[in-house]
Each structure stands twice: as C-alpha cells, then as structure tokens.
Scaffold this active site. Sequence first.
Site, PDB file in Angstrom:
ATOM      1  N   ASN A  72       0.991  -1.480  -0.032  1.00 12.52           N
ATOM      2  CA  ASN A  72       0.076   0.130   0.258  1.00 12.52           C
ATOM      3  C   ASN A  72       0.713   1.038  -0.097  1.00 12.52           C
ATOM      4  OD1 ASN A  72      -2.334   1.720   0.012  1.00 12.52           O
ATOM      5  ND2 ASN A  72      -3.173   0.398   1.714  1.00 12.52           N
TER       6      ASN A  72
ATOM      7  N   HIS B 108      -8.588   3.236   8.234  1.00 13.19           N
ATOM      8  CA  HIS B 108      -8.558   2.327   7.572  1.00 13.19           C
ATOM      9  C   HIS B 108     -10.076   1.695   8.130  1.00 13.19           C
ATOM     10  CE1 HIS B 108      -4.518   0.517   6.733  1.00 13.19           C
ATOM     11  NE2 HIS B 108      -5.089  -0.017   6.063  1.00 13.19           N
TER      12      HIS B 108
END
Length: 519
Positions: A341, A372
């Site tokens: 990521n 998140h």
Amino acid sequence: MPASTTGSTLLQPLSVAVRLPIDQVNFVVCQLFALLAAIWFRTYLHSSKTNSFIRHVVVTLLGLYLAFFCFGWYALHFVIQSGISYFIMVIIGVENMHKCCFVFALGYLTVCQITRVYIFDYGQYSADFSGPMMIITQKITSLAFEIHDGMFRKEEELTPSQKCLAVRRMPSLLEYLSYNCNFMGILAGPLCSYKDYITFIEGRSYQLQQSEANGKEDIKYEQTDPSPNIAVIQKLFVCGLSLLIHLTVTKTLPVEYNIDDNFRATASWPIRILYLYVSLMAARPKYYFAWTLADAINNAAGFGFRGYDKNGAACWDLISNLRIQQIEFATSFKMFLDNWNIQTALWLKRVCYERVTFSPTIQTFILSAIWHGVYPGYYLSFLTGVLVTLAARAMRNNIRHYFVDFSLVKLFYDIITWMATQLAISYTVVPFVLLSVKPSFTFYTSWYFCLHIVCILVLLLFPMKRTQKGRKEQESVQPSCSKKLKQEENAFQQNSYSTTTNSFNQKQEVTRRYPSQKQ
C-alpha cells in the site's frame, strides 16, 4: 440495508453463476469496464486531440456512473464529502484550510464507517462504499496540505518534496471533482498527487530535470509519451494469477483456523507457525489483484509513467501501490510496510509523519488505524505494529553492522531476518483480518503474547537512536516532480533497509538517452 444490495442488481445472474457476492461481481466488472474505457480515453480523447475541459468532464462522469452502479445512492457520499471539502477550502482560506479539511474529511469518513459497521453489516468484509471514501479522504487532505504549502508557507520552510508537490493556485470545482472522482481511481485508487494528475489531464510534456554533480546547473529534457501496452499486459497477467490463487488456494487456508480449538489443542508449534505464515500469505492475493488492476487501468489511460530505467525501458510505476517481490521477500518489518500500500504509506508520511512535532511513528500508526476503519482488530494490529516497528528499528541499529562485512554471513543474516519478518507480519495482522476483539485476543492469548513481550524486552535492552527527521531536507534534487516523489519514497525506507536503485545512476542514464536535447 446489507452492503450487497446497495448497488445495481443487473449482474445478479452472473453473481449466482460464479458463486460470488453481487457487490464483488459489480466491482470486478466495473473495473474491467474502466479498463476498456481507459483504452478508449487514451485513444480518442488523448490530450493532443481534446482539450482538458472535455477530459475532466468525461473522467468525472464516468467515475460517478461506476460509483452509482456499484454503490447506488451511497455514492452521493463521494460528492457530498468532496463538495463540502471544496467549500471549506474556499471559505476558510489557505492559512487554516488544511487543518479544517483534514478534520472534516477524516471525521466524515469515520461517521460513514461507524454507520456501515455497527448499523448495517458488521463483519461483512466486502466491497463497500467506505472503500472509495478512504481514497477520496486521502486526496482531499493531501491536496489541502499541498495548497497550504504552495499558497501560504514560505519557500524556505518547505522540504524538497513539499516544494515539488506544492500547488500554487486553487483548483476549479471541476478539476477538484475530476481529481477525486475520476473513473480510473474511483473504485480502488490509488492515491496520486494533484500536480501529477493535472499534468496528465492537460497533456503537458514529461520533463526530466537533471542536476549536475556540482549542483550549479539544471538540464531539462522533454520526453515523448510512451506506450503503456506492455506494462498493462504484464499487470493484467499478475491480476489473473492473483485472482486464480485467491479463488483456489485462499479459501482452503482460512486465517480463522489459527484460533480453532481443535487445531490449537492438537497441532505442534512448528505446524502452528507454518500455518500462520501460509494462511496470511494466502490472504494477500486479493489485494494484489485489486491494486494491480487499478494500476493497470490508470496506465491504460496514459497515467503513471515515471521515466526510464537504466536499460531504457519505460517505467509505469509512478502510482503503483505495491511491489510483490519486495513484500514476499522483505527482510525487515519496515521494508514490508513500505512496499505494501505504497501510496497510503506516502500519504501518512506527508500529512502526518513529517509534520508532527513529537512521536511521529506512534501518531502515524494511530492515524492509519483511524483511516482504515472502526473495527477493533485494526487498532490491535496497528498498536502491535508500533511495538514491532520500534523494536525492529532498535535491533537493526544495534546489531546489523556486525553481519554485513562478509557475504556468507550477510546471507545468513538475511535468511534469519526474512523468517523473523514474515512471522512478525503474520502475527501482527491477524486481528486486522479477524476484525473483532474476542477472536483477536483468543489468538494472542494462544500465542502467550510472545511477540509483544519480545518487543518490549528489546526496547528495554537496546538503546534507541533518535530518528533524524531533518534527514529528508538533505534529499537530492531529482530529475522531475515524479522522480522527486520516487526518491522521497526510497529515502523514507533508508532507516531500516536498502533495496532501491541508485537514482543518480538513473539520472546519468537519462543524460545518455537525451544527449542532444540540452536547453
């Protein structure tokens, strides 16, 4: 309302045929449609044939259509979040808008995540509308900081990377919506800088700026727009292989089996360690598929060219989100995180790590957990990640230099650190997959919190060396904005490992490729 019924049901027969949830089928089909649209966009609406206004309109409308197809009226959240953030930027002014946009965008995302998780479908780990909102939140906050840097802060206050990213004028509403909601990145990203995106839409020539060794002269070169076809085909091959592994191997190795009562009671410790590693490794291909496909879509549209490597091959990894080889063979915890990521790691660095005044590592992990979502498992994983990161840094700083002088000893050290890294990663991210508190603590309890205890002992026994955040100001000036960002990413990895190509050699190679274009 379940997440699986928020979008279009047109593909329900296909969903039944392939035995996959309708939301996942919608996602994959829309991404494949976006791939075809990207090829059409580059062929018929290339910047050399069409003005930037038309390109902005087309990518925005296509993006919103895909969003509504996948998420129904929940896609309005994308427009509302972007619209209010733009209003804040215009009304508040450049001095404080970055803070206001950051608080609003992250707060709006969190409210939506709480609503989705605790009202609609707790535990449904599927394609939902909060996923695209996470990317839009990154774009809103990144651009707000970039405008603040470019229109308020003094030039001498900025780091080299901030100077490169700084935006010197307020974007129009169309440009803002195009950046946030374009069809190439509306469903799976990845994040890109606003300046790179606008350069792509407007079709400005790629330029490489070569800094001479004495630092006194800059040489600029113009580059043609190379074909992305080979890069796209290679990435689609990776997508196909990742999808195949996900549909076959992953389902036979569930992470939940690590906390199965019978497995914990009967399996030996070597078997438990091996299954932990294999099950978490098998959980990664779905991310490889989604992120690599998103990268291929952007490349097919003509976006993502970074430059040429030392062999003269075009590099289409400007906005790539992962490097699979470095992930699977990572020899440090940070090496894994910096190749996983990637654009999110850079976003965390740019809006948090390099701007906070104390405990940058801890604050960065906290921001990552909030971004998140609101599942407790995320926070358990990221809090464990803080401990592991600090302990790994202390170990590396204190013992690595004893093992690098001889190749055979270095090989042994790399093998040991690879095994330790893969085990540490697997141990850390189990709560991230299990999501809830009870199964996460069941796992850690069954492992006697061994890694937590080891990390605490390491931090107590080994002295910590202060991180030199000012080191980023010593970064060399790179060939272009895109090159600067790439080197910034590499410099961010230097504290714990060295795996990147020497950028000065790349600059020399560029000089060889364009010896006659000196301006």
